[in-house]
Design a protein around this motif. Sequence first.
Motif, PDB file in Angstrom:
ATOM      1  N   ALA A 248       0.914  -1.034  -0.193  1.00  0.00           N
ATOM      2  CA  ALA A 248       0.080   0.073  -0.088  1.00  0.00           C
ATOM      3  C   ALA A 248       0.835   1.033   0.022  1.00  0.00           C
ATOM      4  O   ALA A 248       2.118   1.017   0.451  1.00  0.00           O
ATOM      5  N   PRO A 249       0.405   2.405  -0.548  1.00  0.00           N
ATOM      6  CA  PRO A 249       1.236   3.461  -0.548  1.00  0.00           C
ATOM      7  C   PRO A 249       1.557   4.176   0.993  1.00  0.00           C
ATOM      8  O   PRO A 249       0.912   3.934   1.845  1.00  0.00           O
ATOM      9  N   GLY A 250       2.687   4.566   1.185  1.00  0.00           N
ATOM     10  CA  GLY A 250       3.108   5.222   2.423  1.00  0.00           C
ATOM     11  C   GLY A 250       3.599   4.223   3.483  1.00  0.00           C
ATOM     12  O   GLY A 250       3.980   4.282   4.463  1.00  0.00           O
ATOM     13  N   MET A 251       3.915   2.809   2.887  1.00  0.00           N
ATOM     14  CA  MET A 251       4.422   1.868   3.925  1.00  0.00           C
ATOM     15  C   MET A 251       5.601   1.247   3.119  1.00  0.00           C
ATOM     16  O   MET A 251       5.819   0.805   2.073  1.00  0.00           O
ATOM     17  N   THR A 252       6.609   1.002   3.991  1.00  0.00           N
ATOM     18  CA  THR A 252       7.707   0.571   3.589  1.00  0.00           C
ATOM     19  C   THR A 252       8.256  -0.549   4.628  1.00  0.00           C
ATOM     20  O   THR A 252       7.983  -0.054   5.809  1.00  0.00           O
ATOM     21  N   ALA A 253       9.304  -1.327   4.452  1.00  0.00           N
ATOM     22  CA  ALA A 253       9.568  -2.377   5.058  1.00  0.00           C
ATOM     23  C   ALA A 253      10.911  -1.972   5.685  1.00  0.00           C
ATOM     24  O   ALA A 253      11.795  -1.483   4.811  1.00  0.00           O
ATOM     25  N   LEU A 254      11.278  -2.637   6.722  1.00  0.00           N
ATOM     26  CA  LEU A 254      12.681  -2.451   7.266  1.00  0.00           C
ATOM     27  C   LEU A 254      13.624  -3.479   6.897  1.00  0.00           C
ATOM     28  O   LEU A 254      13.332  -4.714   7.091  1.00  0.00           O
ATOM     29  N   LYS A 255      14.548  -3.182   5.968  1.00  0.00           N
ATOM     30  CA  LYS A 255      15.350  -4.359   5.202  1.00  0.00           C
ATOM     31  C   LYS A 255      16.845  -4.305   5.814  1.00  0.00           C
ATOM     32  O   LYS A 255      17.412  -3.063   5.835  1.00  0.00           O
ATOM     33  N   ILE A 256      17.324  -5.057   6.369  1.00  0.00           N
ATOM     34  CA  ILE A 256      18.387  -5.166   7.086  1.00  0.00           C
ATOM     35  C   ILE A 256      19.645  -5.610   5.912  1.00  0.00           C
ATOM     36  O   ILE A 256      19.490  -6.705   5.777  1.00  0.00           O
ATOM     37  N   PRO A 257      20.654  -4.734   5.581  1.00  0.00           N
ATOM     38  CA  PRO A 257      21.431  -5.116   4.600  1.00  0.00           C
ATOM     39  C   PRO A 257      22.577  -5.992   5.198  1.00  0.00           C
ATOM     40  O   PRO A 257      22.775  -6.322   6.471  1.00  0.00           O
ATOM     41  N   HIS A 258      23.102  -6.728   4.180  1.00  0.00           N
ATOM     42  CA  HIS A 258      24.201  -7.821   4.691  1.00  0.00           C
ATOM     43  C   HIS A 258      25.352  -7.166   5.339  1.00  0.00           C
ATOM     44  O   HIS A 258      25.888  -7.845   6.234  1.00  0.00           O
ATOM     45  N   SER A 259      25.770  -6.114   4.915  1.00  0.00           N
ATOM     46  CA  SER A 259      26.744  -5.590   5.614  1.00  0.00           C
ATOM     47  C   SER A 259      26.514  -4.999   7.076  1.00  0.00           C
ATOM     48  O   SER A 259      27.568  -5.127   8.032  1.00  0.00           O
TER      49      SER A 259
END
Length: 766
Positions: A324-335
Amino acid sequence: MGRRRKKQKITAEFVENNEAKSENIKDFNIIDQKTVDISINDDENGMVYTQENRELSSRESSPVSALSMRGKINVVELSDFDVADDSEGIGILTDNEEKYESQEELNEKIYESQTRKKSEKNEVLDSFVVSRFDPSSSNVVCYKEKDDNFDLCLIAMKRGESIRFQGSALVASIYGDAVIMGYRLCGVSFEDASESLQIDLNSSVVFHPVFSPKTHSLLAIESVEIQKTTHKISHPEMIACSTTKSVINKLLSNIDLSKGGYDTILALQGISWCGIQGVENVASCFNNIFSGDLAKNEKKDDESKKSKYDFFNIKGFYPIFEAAPGMTALKIPHSWENSVNQLVADILDFTLPPISITSGHKNVGKSTFSRYLVNNLLNVCPKVAYIESDVGQSEFTPCGLVSLNILDSPIFGPPFTHIQQPYRSYFIGHNSPRDDPDYYLECLRELITVYRRDIACGPEYGMYGDEQIRIPLIINTHGWSKGMGYDLYLHIISFAKPTHIFQFYSATITNKNLPPLPEYIVSPNDQEPPKVSFIETIDTPGPSNKYSASDRRILSLFSYFYSTSAMAIKQENVKWWAFDQPLVRRVPWCLDWRKGLTKGIFMLSGEVPLSQLLYALNGSIVGLIGDIDNSCTIEQVDEEMNESKEEGSQIIPNYFPCPDFSPPSPTECTCLGLAIIRSIDPTSHTFHILTPLPSMVLFKTNTIVKGTLELPVWLMLDHTKNSSLGVHGIQWKRAPYMSIESGGGVGNAAQKIRRNIKRRGQKSNK
């Protein structure tokens, strides 16, 4: 030529009367003497009980008479902030409707609105926000009995499945392991889980509060492989009672662990009783940051099909099953994972606990990484020390403070959901260290000294007597990476002497990268060089751009001033935030500056003359300062108060303006918290203040410090009533400090510095 756009501004002005003299100080907000004072008594749970019909004179001999409470304010005779008369030009709100100077300006407003809507339609959806979990009657079991104060469900997950959600909930692991924001939730042990899945009623089931608002990237609960460790760290949170554990055992009988092949079973409870959802009602820009309408939208699409949201029976918990618009997930980078895992592995190799510094440009993810780092360290450490040096975006305090915090529980949520009382803090008074960099560095140097002296090697928190107890330190730096800001960052490294430096780096956006560290830091002569790790930046185009840094500062102020004493001890089923009662209805504390402010008032910015001091303080946010050594007895307090009383009744309190006087020394004083000066009664030499601090902390106050922190207009309004009718029964024309009309003339508003104008050499040639 492009069209010139004009913007109608809604301003909140604190108007100064430049013609006021010291002889007419008596005109300051004289409070009606019919107002009845009430005394206060705190019980062991921090709840406040009052006793009416207590006169002010009856407390003159009390050792705490300098601080009392004010009650029964007559709102018919007085305005919101107790301004007795509007004739002095304090400020009025003359109209409640926006006016446009011409039809052209109205067309500009319409054009901007259409452009904004068009950009929202073209917003890219984040597919990573969708949960990797398919709910059904076999993997989600809910408590069916009707009880508004109790809702619970069990969720059975396979390894690799995750639930991303908006809202808030209490989460506990019953079987297997789950990870939230780097912290591992370990399940309760079973004797034979394959035959009978039941928990021991004598065992401890720990629930953790998790907050996932739309103002930040949404959190995920992920099922992971069980990690068998010999040393299990337990952190104090909310322990389930025997009734809750009995209900969990009843629901466990409906889950077939062997047939479903589940690796993790979670227990979720509602936490709507804490009151955090009420922040949506205070300001319109924060609508629906916790409460989602995703379930309603899905039901409209297919009424005959059972919605996925119907499987969950947790109030305020909204799993995400479509982008949905306005929603973003927290993605943990490998670094991030690799750097943090290396630090966790290095902890046992250090004689002293490691000191880590997180650095980078603003809006690259420093605060998010610091929370992730804290949660990973709590997997192997009982406590973690955290120094916040970013005065503009503080993690555990409102803005304007640098603080040292001792954390013994994981962080699941943005900063405004875990505001707490620090171990030691200092009031900088600004959103940036640029106004007084020397005092800023002096405070940070003292915080690091306190950590090394009292925590890293101290008997209460540190390694003394137990080599297995290590309290590492994390220092989160500011995002000011140019010019003086970078010099301040190098000074922090020089006296902190970190063992690890986590520096954000971007291969695509090079202007967000810090310059290379100098040789004396990378290869020092007198110590082992720090391990420098370059980690990826986060460039999220979602809600991070919708809510600015100013919006998040306002959220932290909301959370701080509307918090209750139950949040400090995490008391269950008691409001942690009281947003249902606006600040204009709160009963203020009375602080007598003759007795309570023995060390006076400091002004950190601006040359305010003595005759204008009370005007400058009225309706402002100030820091409450007290001595570090609080070992004085009640007899000593009585003696000091009697001495200050014998000196005479001073009309104006002791005043130490800037730059003639230095701020309070960090080696002698500490900031107890923030307060709003609601009104001033010069006849009784009293400040009426609003603060969430308990009485036992307020009695330590001996100094007030004012910086440049602005009081948001939303804190001055009554959000529970129709705003078109006024504020708390007061008409708009009599509401002080507020106006929606732009003033005229030079100096009618605060000067705003434009930082988006480039020099000629910085402009790209086209």
